[in-house]
Structure formats: structure tokens, C-alpha cells
Design a protein around this motif. Structure first.
Motif, PDB file in Angstrom:
ATOM      1  N   TYR A  16      33.501  34.232  40.565  1.00 14.83           N
ATOM      2  CA  TYR A  16      34.612  34.358  39.623  1.00 14.83           C
ATOM      3  C   TYR A  16      34.446  33.383  38.465  1.00 14.83           C
ATOM      4  O   TYR A  16      34.376  32.173  38.675  1.00 14.83           O
ATOM      5  N   GLY A  17      34.368  33.905  37.242  1.00 17.38           N
ATOM      6  CA  GLY A  17      34.365  33.045  36.069  1.00 17.38           C
ATOM      7  C   GLY A  17      35.775  32.568  35.763  1.00 17.38           C
ATOM      8  O   GLY A  17      35.999  31.422  35.401  1.00 17.38           O
ATOM      9  N   ASP A  18      36.745  33.448  35.907  1.00 21.05           N
ATOM     10  CA  ASP A  18      38.139  33.101  35.675  1.00 21.05           C
ATOM     11  C   ASP A  18      38.959  33.604  36.855  1.00 21.05           C
ATOM     12  O   ASP A  18      39.217  34.802  36.971  1.00 21.05           O
ATOM     13  N   PRO A  19      39.386  32.696  37.743  1.00 18.43           N
ATOM     14  CA  PRO A  19      40.100  33.156  38.944  1.00 18.43           C
ATOM     15  C   PRO A  19      41.497  33.694  38.658  1.00 18.43           C
ATOM     16  O   PRO A  19      42.078  34.350  39.514  1.00 18.43           O
ATOM     17  N   TYR A  20      42.037  33.400  37.484  1.00 18.64           N
ATOM     18  CA  TYR A  20      43.427  33.804  37.217  1.00 18.64           C
ATOM     19  C   TYR A  20      43.515  35.008  36.289  1.00 18.64           C
ATOM     20  O   TYR A  20      44.569  35.285  35.725  1.00 18.64           O
ATOM     21  N   GLU A  21      42.442  35.729  36.121  1.00 19.41           N
ATOM     22  CA  GLU A  21      42.432  36.840  35.182  1.00 19.41           C
ATOM     23  C   GLU A  21      43.457  37.906  35.595  1.00 19.41           C
ATOM     24  O   GLU A  21      43.539  38.278  36.779  1.00 19.41           O
ATOM     25  N   ASP A  22      44.215  38.404  34.631  1.00 21.02           N
ATOM     26  CA  ASP A  22      45.182  39.493  34.841  1.00 21.02           C
ATOM     27  C   ASP A  22      46.203  39.196  35.935  1.00 21.02           C
ATOM     28  O   ASP A  22      46.579  40.081  36.696  1.00 21.02           O
TER      29      ASP A  22
ATOM     30  N   ASN B 115      33.400  37.332  33.435  1.00 17.22           N
ATOM     31  CA  ASN B 115      34.602  37.076  34.242  1.00 17.22           C
ATOM     32  C   ASN B 115      34.277  37.133  35.729  1.00 17.22           C
ATOM     33  O   ASN B 115      34.830  36.388  36.521  1.00 17.22           O
ATOM     34  N   VAL B 116      33.358  38.030  36.099  1.00 18.92           N
ATOM     35  CA  VAL B 116      32.889  38.083  37.487  1.00 18.92           C
ATOM     36  C   VAL B 116      31.393  38.374  37.476  1.00 18.92           C
ATOM     37  O   VAL B 116      30.869  38.917  36.509  1.00 18.92           O
ATOM     38  N   LYS B 117      30.726  37.993  38.575  1.00 16.67           N
ATOM     39  CA  LYS B 117      29.372  38.474  38.804  1.00 16.67           C
ATOM     40  C   LYS B 117      29.437  39.357  40.033  1.00 16.67           C
ATOM     41  O   LYS B 117      30.150  39.043  40.991  1.00 16.67           O
ATOM     42  N   CYS B 118      28.712  40.486  39.969  1.00 14.84           N
ATOM     43  CA  CYS B 118      28.826  41.452  41.049  1.00 14.84           C
ATOM     44  C   CYS B 118      27.504  41.593  41.788  1.00 14.84           C
ATOM     45  O   CYS B 118      26.441  41.358  41.230  1.00 14.84           O
ATOM     46  N   SER B 119      27.603  42.005  43.034  1.00 14.61           N
ATOM     47  CA  SER B 119      26.403  42.215  43.828  1.00 14.61           C
ATOM     48  C   SER B 119      25.698  43.478  43.359  1.00 14.61           C
ATOM     49  O   SER B 119      26.326  44.527  43.222  1.00 14.61           O
TER      50      SER B 119
END
Lengths: 264, 354
Positions: free
Chosen positions: A72-78, A59-63
């Protein structure tokens, strides 16, 4: 990357500790199962827990260095629909979404249950002047020295007097914590206008002006209690930057960039 | 045909380092080298021979070497190229890789705006770009490629402490400065700044990447015409036709182009499988790459990765032909400038401030 580092740490620890290694190895395992939580705009505001939407698609990749969201894999999550904002009527129904802030502001539920439960307490002042509230100052020390408005505003200019999970608009009506723009725009009208038009602030999703976007609301980037700390912070808490680019081959450091420094 | 032992250019190589999986490879470069001496008829014969071979990989590679410049391909040929690439990359990276070939939509002219006043220099856009666009990310020299550069610039003579240090001295800020004390901000910024926290005092930040010029100098100089402006704005590269001459790198006034000097290092699990032919599909050694405004996202209507990740919302992207888009409203309302506007490159990347 982060995983690699943990494993490497575990190896080093195990090598150093010799026979006590099993215990440490267990610790390392615990660390690995620990979920990755990354912050979006600023630390302390909205956060995302890393997970997989589909195999191979996070859903996200983090530093790995700063824990900031990088992708963002899914910008509309939650997200939930944003609700009505005056003059923002060109966007089709359901195309403006926000991430709810209410759950994130964890104190809210405690506050509303214990004291600010919608009932006006006896002895509640009739005037709007600031008064010291010892119990509040003991629990939230920041209220003594509010870094917003330079002494011209205080708690009840923004917070609802009896319902602590709500903000307050010009008429004293409650405003949801998910829609702080209705409150902030009372004073920062120019910023509200720019935000509404997409110039100020941040949106992710589809770039077309009528496309579906997740809107970032005021408090996801600015801490309203702390906006004045540091004149050079531009209303935004300082952050740790990501690592610099690779040095050219053969160069040991980047001192050449400071050959003609401008002394301060 | 000469096989292997080539120092440069492995456009069709799979990522496998396993020598057992190595197949006879030949690049267009080799093909031209050797083929130039052969007659046309024998060339055709070779191609026909190779096309009949059972080795699927060899067939794919031969087809790639014979493919046209992307702009000259018919839709059918583009589709064949897409299928070839998808098959090759999926095998290479062990997951389903899609290669988009969708073209420009009518009524779209992409534009970008960046608020220089807001930028805090956190470099998150740089890293987001790497996550999205499959750049090389090794550790040896030349193996780490980043398309966005963030310049840190000091405030020069205009800082409070330097108010009275002009030339001649003692008379307050003077016009012009001199060679040793530049006045105000100059574009000689620092790329490698590493403070504890950003933004710093008396520093401003200026991210630069490809400006997607309307009159791009890089396109003018490309000898094989592999880089060109797409109808919806971005300047793109057909990596298969790039010969790695680096003329475009010299021509670009914005230092936007990067060369794959080494074989790109792209770990399988970090690869972004959603790609575009002209965008972020994995590159080969010896080709030039640069920002293309995340074509694989923007052609599908999504914001570029750097826009989505900017924590201060300094980056704005939109359709210049839509009067309600963010960028159009910024152009109408804000103070806008283009970097090095005097060069008449007409960038579609605008800087603005409140």
C-alpha cells in the motif's frame, strides 16, 4: 512484470499469426491501457484500481500472478470516518477510517429503486418466520441454501425489511452497510470484542494504539452468505497462493520435501 | 591498490553495468588486504590523496570505506553517511532515494504476534516483504531472496484417517509414534507447496522470519559486531561492516538470515525509494540481510508491510510497552507461544491462537 508478460504474449501472437499481426497487436494495445484492478482481502470484496499518487509512487502494488494487493502506497485512500462503535472510544476523532462498502455492493441501488424503497408492501407478513419468496429466489439463487446459521436465520435477520441498502440491528433499526460489525456482533460477540481491540481482523496505517488506521470491516474478508462452505476454509474463501521460493542451486524440484509423506 | 577483478564484495558499486562508467573501486576487504602491509603514515597519505581527487564517486566510496561502525558514529557522521548514500542511490536508481537514520523512540518496544490458526499460507506476506525491502529478485540461483518462509505442515497422526494407525497398531492413536510415523505436527514442513488454492485440508501453515530475539544468538557470534539489537527491539545489520562470514546464519535457530551470494538484482522501477540505513537500503554482494520489521516504516509509526497485506489479519504488530496495543492485549488474553522457546532466545515474535 505484468506488462512484460503482455508484451511477450503480443510478440508470440504476432509471430504465430504472421500477416494478421496488426489486428492482434491492436488487441494487445487495448489490453495494456486496461486498468489494473486488484483485490484486497478476498476476491469479490473491496478492490483497488492501480494508479500513481506521485510520479514513481503507486497507490498499490499488485501481485502479477494472483492480482492480490501486495503493498500500500497510501493506506487511507478513498476512506471515510468509521462512525461510532460502542466501547471504541479511546481512538481520537477521525483516526478510525473505513472504505465505504455501499458503492461496491452494486445491486443495492437497483434493489432500493425497484422494490425495497422504504415502503412496506401490502401483505407483508407480521411474524418473523422464514417464507419462500419466489421472485427473490429467481434473482439470487443462493438464498435457497443460505450457508450461514445452519437454518436458524434467514434474510430478514440481517437485512432491513423495507430498506435494502441497510442492515438491521437488534431493535429493527437500520445499520449502514459500511458498519456490518454492528450487525455481526449481535451473535459473534467474542469476535466483535477481539476486532474492537485489534486482535481479530485487519487494520492498516499507523501501529500505535491511538494512531490513524484504516479498519477492515467484517464483510471485506468474510462473505456472510457463504461462511460455511468447506470446513477447512476457516470462514475465508480459498485463494490461489503466491509462487513458492526459489529452489536451491542445482535442485530440479522440491520432491525432497515429500520423501517421508504423511499419507492421508 | 588492487583494482577490480575481485570475486567478492562490491559494497560501493553503482548498479550500472556500463563499463564506460566504471570507476576504480576498492572495498574494505581490499583495503585491509593491501593496507595491512602499509604503514599507518602511508595509509593516511593515500586517504588524503583520494579525498582531494575530483572524481566525486571515488571520494564517496573512499569515505564509505573509512566510515565507522554505525553504532559508534556521531550524529554528524551518521548524517554524512546518509547524504553519501542518498546521493549514490539516487544516481544509481534514477529517482530520489531517501535514507532514513532516525533512531529508536523512547517508550517503544516493538513486538509482533501471529495467529497460527488464521494463517492460510497464501505467501502474500512474503511477496509484500520483497516489494518493500528491496531484496534481490533475479532468476538465476541465489538471486531471489525472501525473508519470510511459510512452512506447510501436515497434521500427522491426528488426521481423521490415521486415527487407528498408531504404534502398536490397532489400538487407536498411541503416544510417541516412531521414527517413521511422526506424531502430530513436526517442524519439518514444506516450503515449496503449490496447491491450486489455500488453505488445504489437513494442513496448517507457519510463517517464520526473524524473531527479533531479546538474546539473539546471531549477535553473540558476529565477529565484527555489525549486527546488534536496537533500543526499540529489532535486531539490525550495518551492511557496510558485514564481512559476509555467515557466522550469524549458522547461529540463528530460525533460519532467518539470507546471504547475498550474487550481486543483488534490483530493477530500477521496482526499487522502493523510501529506505532506512539499518533497514531496506539496497544491499551489496557478500553481505547478510534479514527481516528488521520494516524499520523505515515502523520508525515513522507505520505498520510493517507484511502486517498490512495479510488477507486474514493473522499478523499483528504493536508496542509492547503500551498496554492498549494489539500485541499487549494478545499477550494478556490469548494462548501464546514462542518458537523454540527452550533455546532461551526470548523472541519478541509471538505465535498465538484463538
Amino acid at each position: 512484470m505484468a506488462m512484460n508478460r503482455i508484451v511477450r504474449h503480443a510478440l508470440i501472437l504476432a509471430a504465430c499469426a504472421g500477416f494478421s499481426a496488426p489486428g492482434l497487436a491492436q488487441d494487445a494495445e487495448k489490453k495494456e491501457v486496461k486498468e489494473t484492478i486488484c483485490f484486497e482481502s478476498r476476491k469479490g470484496a473491496s478492490e483497488v484500481t492501480k494508479r500513481e499518487i506521485r510520479p514513481g509512487l503507486p497507490n498499490v502494488k499488485c501481485s502479477p500472478t494472483t492480482d492480490a494487493v501486495l503493498w500500500y502506497g497510501d493506506p487511507y485512500e478513498d476512506t471515510v470516518p468509521m462512525g461510532k462503535v460502542p466501547l471504541l472510544d479511546k481512538i481520537p476523532e477521525g483516526h478510525a477510517v473505513v472504505k465505504p462498502r455501499t458503492e461496491k455492493l452494486s445491486l443495492a441501488s437497483t434493489c432500493t429503486l425497484a422494490c425495497h424503497n422504504g415502503v412496506t408492501p401490502p401483505g407483508f407478513p407480521k411474524h418473523k418466520k422464514p417464507i419462500p419468496i419466489p421472485t427473490m429466489e429467481a434473482m439470487v439463487p443462493d438464498v435457497k441454501d443460505l450457508q450461514h446459521g445452519r437454518g436458524r436465520i434467514w434474510c430478514l435477520d440481517c437485512h432491513h425489511p423495507t430498506r435494502r441498502d441497510k442492515l438491521v440491528d437488534n431493535f429493527g433499526d437500520p445499520v449502514s452497510l459500511d458498519q456490518p460489525q454492528l450487525l455481526c456482533g449481535k451473535c459473534h460477540g467474542d469476535k466483535l470484542r477481539d476486532w474492537r481491540d485489534g486482535i481479530h481482523g485487519k487494520r492498516i496505517g499507523e501501529f500505535a494504539s491511538t494512531g490513524k488506521k484504516r479498519w477492515f470491516v467484517c464483510t471485506e474478508c468474510h462473505n456472510p452468505h457463504d461462511v460455511q462452505n468447506g470446513a477447512h476454509q476457516r470462514g475465508f474463501t480459498q485463494l490461489k497462493p503466491e509462487p513458492p521460493p526459489q529452489l536451491p542451486a542445482g535442485m530440479k524440484d522440491a520432491r525432497h520435501e515429500k520423501v517421508h509423506p504423511i499419507a492421508h | 591498490m588492487s583494482i577490480d577483478k575481485r570475486p567478492l564484495g562490491e559494497p560501493a558499486l553503482p548498479a550500472s553495468a556500463d563499463p564506460a562508467q566504471a570507476v576504480p573501486k576498492a572495498t574494505r576487504r581490499d583495503f585491509l588486504k593491501a593496507g595491512g602491509m602499509l604503514s599507518l603514515s602511508s595509509l593516511m597519505g593515500t586517504a588524503a590523496l583520494m579525498a582531494q581527487t575530483d572524481d566525486a564517486k571515488a571520494t564517496i566510496e573512499w569515505a564509505e570505506h573509512f566510515q565507522k561502525n554505525y553504532r559508534l558514529m556521531s550524529d554528524e557522521e551518521k548524517n554524512e553517511a546518509r547524504i553519501r548514500l542518498e546521493r549514490r542511490h539516487s544516481a544509481e536508481y534514477g529517482r530520489k532515494v531517501t535514507v532514513d537514520i532516525s533512531g529508536a523512540q523512547p517508550g517503544v518496544l516493538m513486538g509482533y504476534a501471529l495467529n497460527v490458526r488464521k494463517c492460510i499460507g497464501c505467501r502474500r506476506c512474503v511477496k509484500a516483504c520483497v516489494e518493500e525491502n528491496n531484496q534481490s529478485r533475479g532468476s538465476r540461483p541465489g538471486e531471489r531472496i525472501e525473508w519470510i518462509q511459510v512452512l506447510r505442515m501436515e497434521r500427522g497422526e491426528f488426521s481423521e484417517e490415521r486415527m487407528n494407525h498408531g504404534y502398536p497398531e490397532g489400538l487407536g492413536i498411541q503416544v510417541g509414534g516412531n521414527a517413521y510415523t511422526p506424531v502430530g505436527q513436526v517442524l519439518e514442513g514444506q516450503f515449496h507447496y503449490t496447491p491450486e488454492a489455500v488453505p488445504e485440508k489437513d494442513a496448517t501453515y507457519m510463517p517464520i522470519a526473524c524473531m527479533q530475539c531479546e538474546k539473539p544468538p546471531c549477535v553473540k557470534v558476529c565477529p565484527v559486531r555489525t549486527t546488534y539489537r536496537e533500543a526499540d527491539g529489532p535486531v539490525v545489520i550495518d551492511y557496510n561492516w558485514c564481512i559476509g562470514c555467515r557466522m550469524c546464519m549458522g547461529a540463528c535457530p530460525y533460519w532467518a538470515r539470507r546471504m547475498n551470494v550474487t550481486k543483488p538484482v534490483l530493477p530500477k522501477d521496482e526499487m522502493n525509494p523510501v529506505t532506512h540505513y539499518l533497514g531496506n537500503r539496497p544491499r551489496m554482494r557478500g553481505v547478510v540481510e534479514k527481516c528488521h520489521w520494516c524499520l523505515q516504516r515502523t520508525r515513522q509509526g507505520r505498520y510493517p508491510a507484511c502486517v498490512e497485506v495479510c488477507p486474514v489479519g493473522a499478523r499483528k504488530f504493536g508496542n509492547l510497552l503500551d498496554p492498549d496495543s494489539e500485541v499487549s492485549l494478545i499477550l494478556a488474553r490469548k494462548n501464546v507461544f514462542r518458537l523454540k522457546a527452550e533455546l532461551n532466545t526470548f523472541p519478541k515474535f509471538f505465535y498465538f491462537y484463538d
